[in-house]
Design a protein around this motif. Structure first.
Motif, PDB file in Angstrom:
ATOM      1  N   VAL A  18     -15.326-104.578 -11.672  1.00  0.00           N
ATOM      2  CA  VAL A  18     -15.957-103.594 -12.556  1.00  0.00           C
ATOM      3  C   VAL A  18     -15.092-102.336 -12.635  1.00  0.00           C
ATOM      4  O   VAL A  18     -14.796-101.834 -13.721  1.00  0.00           O
ATOM      5  N   PHE A  19     -14.669-101.835 -11.494  1.00  0.00           N
ATOM      6  CA  PHE A  19     -13.883-100.607 -11.485  1.00  0.00           C
ATOM      7  C   PHE A  19     -12.483-100.800 -12.073  1.00  0.00           C
ATOM      8  O   PHE A  19     -12.007 -99.962 -12.850  1.00  0.00           O
ATOM      9  N   VAL A  20     -11.823-101.889 -11.728  1.00  0.00           N
ATOM     10  CA  VAL A  20     -10.480-102.131 -12.262  1.00  0.00           C
ATOM     11  C   VAL A  20     -10.548-102.333 -13.776  1.00  0.00           C
ATOM     12  O   VAL A  20      -9.763-101.750 -14.529  1.00  0.00           O
ATOM     13  N   TYR A  21     -11.491-103.125 -14.237  1.00  0.00           N
ATOM     14  CA  TYR A  21     -11.623-103.384 -15.675  1.00  0.00           C
ATOM     15  C   TYR A  21     -11.926-102.099 -16.443  1.00  0.00           C
ATOM     16  O   TYR A  21     -11.267-101.794 -17.437  1.00  0.00           O
ATOM     17  N   HIS A  22     -12.910-101.338 -15.980  1.00  0.00           N
ATOM     18  CA  HIS A  22     -13.292-100.110 -16.680  1.00  0.00           C
ATOM     19  C   HIS A  22     -12.205 -99.043 -16.595  1.00  0.00           C
ATOM     20  O   HIS A  22     -12.132 -98.160 -17.454  1.00  0.00           O
ATOM     21  N   GLY A  23     -11.378 -99.094 -15.572  1.00  0.00           N
ATOM     22  CA  GLY A  23     -10.256 -98.167 -15.495  1.00  0.00           C
ATOM     23  C   GLY A  23      -9.106 -98.582 -16.394  1.00  0.00           C
ATOM     24  O   GLY A  23      -8.438 -97.737 -16.985  1.00  0.00           O
ATOM     25  N   LEU A  24      -8.894 -99.879 -16.523  1.00  0.00           N
ATOM     26  CA  LEU A  24      -7.738-100.375 -17.263  1.00  0.00           C
ATOM     27  C   LEU A  24      -7.998-100.537 -18.763  1.00  0.00           C
ATOM     28  O   LEU A  24      -7.270 -99.987 -19.588  1.00  0.00           O
ATOM     29  N   VAL A  25      -9.030-101.271 -19.126  1.00  0.00           N
ATOM     30  CA  VAL A  25      -9.199-101.662 -20.527  1.00  0.00           C
ATOM     31  C   VAL A  25      -9.620-100.503 -21.438  1.00  0.00           C
ATOM     32  O   VAL A  25      -8.888-100.165 -22.365  1.00  0.00           O
ATOM     33  N   PRO A  26     -10.775 -99.838 -21.210  1.00  0.00           N
ATOM     34  CA  PRO A  26     -11.156 -98.796 -22.176  1.00  0.00           C
ATOM     35  C   PRO A  26     -10.477 -97.437 -21.971  1.00  0.00           C
ATOM     36  O   PRO A  26     -10.639 -96.540 -22.798  1.00  0.00           O
ATOM     37  N   LYS A  27      -9.732 -97.298 -20.894  1.00  0.00           N
ATOM     38  CA  LYS A  27      -9.103 -96.003 -20.640  1.00  0.00           C
ATOM     39  C   LYS A  27      -7.588 -96.037 -20.775  1.00  0.00           C
ATOM     40  O   LYS A  27      -6.993 -95.073 -21.234  1.00  0.00           O
ATOM     41  N   ILE A  28      -6.953 -97.123 -20.375  1.00  0.00           N
ATOM     42  CA  ILE A  28      -5.497 -97.169 -20.378  1.00  0.00           C
ATOM     43  C   ILE A  28      -4.958 -98.065 -21.505  1.00  0.00           C
ATOM     44  O   ILE A  28      -4.101 -97.636 -22.280  1.00  0.00           O
ATOM     45  N   LEU A  29      -5.452 -99.285 -21.601  1.00  0.00           N
ATOM     46  CA  LEU A  29      -4.919-100.199 -22.611  1.00  0.00           C
ATOM     47  C   LEU A  29      -5.375 -99.852 -24.024  1.00  0.00           C
ATOM     48  O   LEU A  29      -4.576 -99.828 -24.956  1.00  0.00           O
ATOM     49  N   TRP A  30      -6.683 -99.624 -24.191  1.00  0.00           N
ATOM     50  CA  TRP A  30      -7.245 -99.281 -25.500  1.00  0.00           C
ATOM     51  C   TRP A  30      -8.213 -98.135 -25.296  1.00  0.00           C
ATOM     52  O   TRP A  30      -9.339 -98.349 -24.864  1.00  0.00           O
ATOM     53  N   LEU A  31      -7.789 -96.928 -25.630  1.00  0.00           N
ATOM     54  CA  LEU A  31      -8.630 -95.761 -25.410  1.00  0.00           C
ATOM     55  C   LEU A  31      -9.875 -95.855 -26.281  1.00  0.00           C
ATOM     56  O   LEU A  31      -9.799 -95.805 -27.504  1.00  0.00           O
ATOM     57  N   ASP A  32     -11.010 -96.008 -25.629  1.00  0.00           N
ATOM     58  CA  ASP A  32     -12.290 -96.146 -26.315  1.00  0.00           C
ATOM     59  C   ASP A  32     -12.712 -94.800 -26.903  1.00  0.00           C
ATOM     60  O   ASP A  32     -12.569 -93.771 -26.243  1.00  0.00           O
ATOM     61  N   PRO A  33     -13.249 -94.792 -28.120  1.00  0.00           N
ATOM     62  CA  PRO A  33     -13.715 -93.537 -28.725  1.00  0.00           C
ATOM     63  C   PRO A  33     -14.767 -92.813 -27.874  1.00  0.00           C
ATOM     64  O   PRO A  33     -14.845 -91.588 -27.900  1.00  0.00           O
ATOM     65  N   LEU A  34     -15.557 -93.561 -27.107  1.00  0.00           N
ATOM     66  CA  LEU A  34     -16.534 -92.918 -26.228  1.00  0.00           C
ATOM     67  C   LEU A  34     -15.850 -92.103 -25.135  1.00  0.00           C
ATOM     68  O   LEU A  34     -16.360 -91.070 -24.712  1.00  0.00           O
ATOM     69  N   GLU A  35     -14.705 -92.580 -24.678  1.00  0.00           N
ATOM     70  CA  GLU A  35     -13.952 -91.833 -23.668  1.00  0.00           C
ATOM     71  C   GLU A  35     -13.453 -90.509 -24.259  1.00  0.00           C
ATOM     72  O   GLU A  35     -13.528 -89.462 -23.620  1.00  0.00           O
ATOM     73  N   THR A  36     -12.948 -90.569 -25.476  1.00  0.00           N
ATOM     74  CA  THR A  36     -12.473 -89.364 -26.158  1.00  0.00           C
ATOM     75  C   THR A  36     -13.625 -88.390 -26.375  1.00  0.00           C
ATOM     76  O   THR A  36     -13.488 -87.185 -26.141  1.00  0.00           O
ATOM     77  N   ALA A  37     -14.777 -88.912 -26.803  1.00  0.00           N
ATOM     78  CA  ALA A  37     -15.950 -88.062 -27.023  1.00  0.00           C
ATOM     79  C   ALA A  37     -16.423 -87.451 -25.709  1.00  0.00           C
ATOM     80  O   ALA A  37     -16.846 -86.292 -25.682  1.00  0.00           O
ATOM     81  N   TRP A  38     -16.349 -88.203 -24.625  1.00  0.00           N
ATOM     82  CA  TRP A  38     -16.775 -87.700 -23.319  1.00  0.00           C
ATOM     83  C   TRP A  38     -15.931 -86.488 -22.927  1.00  0.00           C
ATOM     84  O   TRP A  38     -16.467 -85.473 -22.481  1.00  0.00           O
ATOM     85  N   VAL A  39     -14.625 -86.599 -23.097  1.00  0.00           N
ATOM     86  CA  VAL A  39     -13.740 -85.478 -22.764  1.00  0.00           C
ATOM     87  C   VAL A  39     -14.082 -84.273 -23.645  1.00  0.00           C
ATOM     88  O   VAL A  39     -14.169 -83.140 -23.153  1.00  0.00           O
ATOM     89  N   ALA A  40     -14.307 -84.506 -24.938  1.00  0.00           N
ATOM     90  CA  ALA A  40     -14.646 -83.416 -25.856  1.00  0.00           C
ATOM     91  C   ALA A  40     -15.981 -82.775 -25.483  1.00  0.00           C
ATOM     92  O   ALA A  40     -16.117 -81.543 -25.510  1.00  0.00           O
ATOM     93  N   ASN A  41     -16.980 -83.570 -25.107  1.00  0.00           N
ATOM     94  CA  ASN A  41     -18.300 -83.043 -24.728  1.00  0.00           C
ATOM     95  C   ASN A  41     -18.231 -82.138 -23.504  1.00  0.00           C
ATOM     96  O   ASN A  41     -19.061 -81.263 -23.324  1.00  0.00           O
ATOM     97  N   HIS A  42     -17.261 -82.371 -22.653  1.00  0.00           N
ATOM     98  CA  HIS A  42     -17.123 -81.587 -21.428  1.00  0.00           C
ATOM     99  C   HIS A  42     -16.124 -80.443 -21.573  1.00  0.00           C
ATOM    100  O   HIS A  42     -15.882 -79.721 -20.616  1.00  0.00           O
TER     101      HIS A  42
END
Length: 127
Positions: A18-42
């Motif tokens: 769970v941790f390796v996948y969530h660290g690698l796929v939506p954050k490093i390989l393909w930046l998920d729009p939710l990750e970008t929105a999370w950074v903007a919200n904070h």
């Protein structure tokens, strides 16, 4: 290895995945729009791609430590705290994500259950 040891190892590998996948796929390989929105919200003063890369590397390190440091519960406790903090964070800063498919509630609660299985089985193995 006895049955309890296999349960512990299986739960560790599942949580590590769970941790390796969530660290690698939506954050490093393909930046998920939710990750970008999370950074903007904070209002984090770092570009979303850089922050996601750093967060992804930390998640991968936690996942690998869960899998490799089988004698230690420390990475499991760190994971549990992060899962709770991130779930609360989602509830406050992105409540709409709680109603979606594969949302933080179901994902984090399942991962927290794995933490409990690891903790309980590890303690029983130590006796």
């Amino acid at each position: 290895m006895d049955e309890l040891g296999r349960i512990n190892r299986g739960a560790r590998y599942a949580l590590a995945f769970v941790f390796v996948y969530h660290g690698l796929v939506p954050k490093i390989l393909w930046l998920d729009p939710l990750e970008t929105a999370w950074v903007a919200n904070h209002a984090i003063p770092v570009p979303a791609g850089v922050f996601a890369l750093l967060a992804g590397l930390i998640e991968i390190a936690i996942g690998l430590s869960i899998a490799w440091l089988r004698g230690s519960l420390a990475p499991v406790y760190i994971a549990a705290v992060l899962l709770i903090v991130l779930l609360l964070d989602a509830a406050f800063f992105a409540p709409a994500t709680l109603a979606g498919a594969f949302n933080p509630v179901t994902t984090n609660m399942a991962a927290l259950a794995l933490c409990q299985v690891i903790r309980s089985s590890q303690r029983s193995l130590a006796r």
